[in-house]
Scaffold this motif. Structure first.
Motif, PDB file in Angstrom:
ATOM      1  N   THR A  57       1.128  -1.190  -0.089  1.00 60.76           N
ATOM      2  CA  THR A  57       0.148   0.029   0.099  1.00 60.76           C
ATOM      3  C   THR A  57       0.677   1.129   0.067  1.00 60.76           C
ATOM      4  OG1 THR A  57      -0.033   0.082   2.367  1.00 60.76           O
ATOM      5  CG2 THR A  57      -1.931  -0.902   1.207  1.00 60.76           C
ATOM      6  N   ASN A  58       0.109   2.289  -0.265  1.00 59.04           N
ATOM      7  CA  ASN A  58       0.896   3.750  -0.282  1.00 59.04           C
ATOM      8  C   ASN A  58      -0.243   4.704  -0.232  1.00 59.04           C
ATOM      9  OD1 ASN A  58       0.730   3.413  -3.625  1.00 59.04           O
ATOM     10  ND2 ASN A  58       1.019   5.481  -2.979  1.00 59.04           N
ATOM     11  N   TYR A  59      -0.098   5.986   0.598  1.00 59.56           N
ATOM     12  CA  TYR A  59      -0.969   6.612   0.892  1.00 59.56           C
ATOM     13  C   TYR A  59      -0.523   8.241   0.604  1.00 59.56           C
ATOM     14  CZ  TYR A  59      -3.072   2.845   3.230  1.00 59.56           C
ATOM     15  OH  TYR A  59      -3.838   1.738   4.077  1.00 59.56           O
ATOM     16  N   ALA A  60      -1.561   9.111   0.371  1.00 60.22           N
ATOM     17  CA  ALA A  60      -1.078  10.368   0.658  1.00 60.22           C
ATOM     18  C   ALA A  60      -0.823  10.771   1.988  1.00 60.22           C
ATOM     19  CB  ALA A  60      -2.323  11.360  -0.224  1.00 60.22           C
ATOM     20  N   ASP A  61       0.172  11.771   1.966  1.00 58.39           N
ATOM     21  CA  ASP A  61       0.544  12.277   3.268  1.00 58.39           C
ATOM     22  C   ASP A  61      -0.570  12.836   4.127  1.00 58.39           C
ATOM     23  OD1 ASP A  61       3.836  13.699   2.188  1.00 58.39           O
ATOM     24  OD2 ASP A  61       3.315  11.623   2.763  1.00 58.39           O
ATOM     25  N   SER A  62      -1.561  13.362   3.338  1.00 58.07           N
ATOM     26  CA  SER A  62      -2.860  14.166   4.093  1.00 58.07           C
ATOM     27  C   SER A  62      -3.450  12.853   4.847  1.00 58.07           C
ATOM     28  CB  SER A  62      -3.415  14.942   2.984  1.00 58.07           C
ATOM     29  OG  SER A  62      -3.865  14.043   1.949  1.00 58.07           O
ATOM     30  N   VAL A  63      -3.514  11.636   4.330  1.00 61.02           N
ATOM     31  CA  VAL A  63      -4.634  10.740   4.948  1.00 61.02           C
ATOM     32  C   VAL A  63      -3.881   9.544   5.745  1.00 61.02           C
ATOM     33  CG1 VAL A  63      -6.174  11.061   2.988  1.00 61.02           C
ATOM     34  CG2 VAL A  63      -4.676   9.268   3.020  1.00 61.02           C
ATOM     35  N   LYS A  64      -2.465   9.857   5.742  1.00 60.72           N
ATOM     36  CA  LYS A  64      -1.691   8.682   6.609  1.00 60.72           C
ATOM     37  C   LYS A  64      -2.237   8.699   8.008  1.00 60.72           C
ATOM     38  CE  LYS A  64       2.410   8.259   3.716  1.00 60.72           C
ATOM     39  NZ  LYS A  64       4.008   8.670   3.648  1.00 60.72           N
ATOM     40  N   GLY A  65      -2.466   7.482   8.533  1.00 54.55           N
ATOM     41  CA  GLY A  65      -2.867   7.228   9.828  1.00 54.55           C
ATOM     42  C   GLY A  65      -4.252   7.485  10.239  1.00 54.55           C
ATOM     43  N   ARG A  66      -4.962   7.906   9.093  1.00 54.27           N
ATOM     44  CA  ARG A  66      -6.361   8.101   9.333  1.00 54.27           C
ATOM     45  C   ARG A  66      -7.237   7.124   8.225  1.00 54.27           C
ATOM     46  NH1 ARG A  66      -8.810  12.457   7.633  1.00 54.27           N
ATOM     47  NH2 ARG A  66      -7.374  13.202   6.010  1.00 54.27           N
ATOM     48  N   PHE A  67      -6.790   6.940   7.133  1.00 53.69           N
ATOM     49  CA  PHE A  67      -7.563   5.901   6.044  1.00 53.69           C
ATOM     50  C   PHE A  67      -6.604   4.827   5.916  1.00 53.69           C
ATOM     51  CE2 PHE A  67      -9.527   9.803   3.281  1.00 53.69           C
ATOM     52  CZ  PHE A  67      -9.855  10.232   4.417  1.00 53.69           C
ATOM     53  N   THR A  68      -7.485   3.678   5.771  1.00 57.42           N
ATOM     54  CA  THR A  68      -6.965   2.251   5.458  1.00 57.42           C
ATOM     55  C   THR A  68      -7.287   1.747   4.157  1.00 57.42           C
ATOM     56  OG1 THR A  68      -6.408   1.980   7.667  1.00 57.42           O
ATOM     57  CG2 THR A  68      -6.413   0.230   6.436  1.00 57.42           C
TER      58      THR A  68
END
Length: 121
Positions: A57-68
């Motif tokens: 997986t990879n995430y935008a910085d703005s959603v890391k820790g909040r979205f899965t």
């Protein structure tokens, strides 16, 4: 043909949660990366999160820790669990899948029509 159908959008208060789903159907041989994008009013469409067929997986910085982001390969479905939602998360969320159709040797990107997420008190 291939169809991607999103569901789960709606209105939620700041701090709340939503779970989006995107199911792919049609003449599918295999799916590589699946991803969620979002487009806020007046802004460009941005990547939110992506997941490979192997679960990387990879995430935008703005959603890391909040979205899965997660996926069920048997159901050709990708999910986005969104927690601690903020007003700035308001956008149309669309899913994208890199699909190899039956009878073809290559992957093409397919998009869903999107689902609206509104975060407001």
């Amino acid at each position: 043909q291939v169809q991607l159908v999103e569901s789960g959008g709606g209105l939620v208060q700041p701090g709340g949660s939503l779970r989006l789903s995107c199911a792919a159907s049609g003449t599918i041989r295999s799916i590589n990366t699946m991803a969620w994008y979002r487009q806020a009013p007046g802004k460009e469409r941005d990547l939110v999160a992506a997941i490979t067929s192997g679960g990387v997986t990879n995430y935008a910085d703005s959603v890391k820790g909040r979205f899965t982001i997660s996926r069920d390969n048997a159901r050709n479905t990708v999910y986005l669990q969104m927690n601690s939602l903020k007003v700035e998360d308001t956008a149309v969320y669309s899913c994208k899948a890199d699909v190899m159709k039956t009878g073809t040797p290559y992957y093409l990107a397919w998009w869903g029509k999107g689902t609206l997420v509104t975060v407001s008190s």
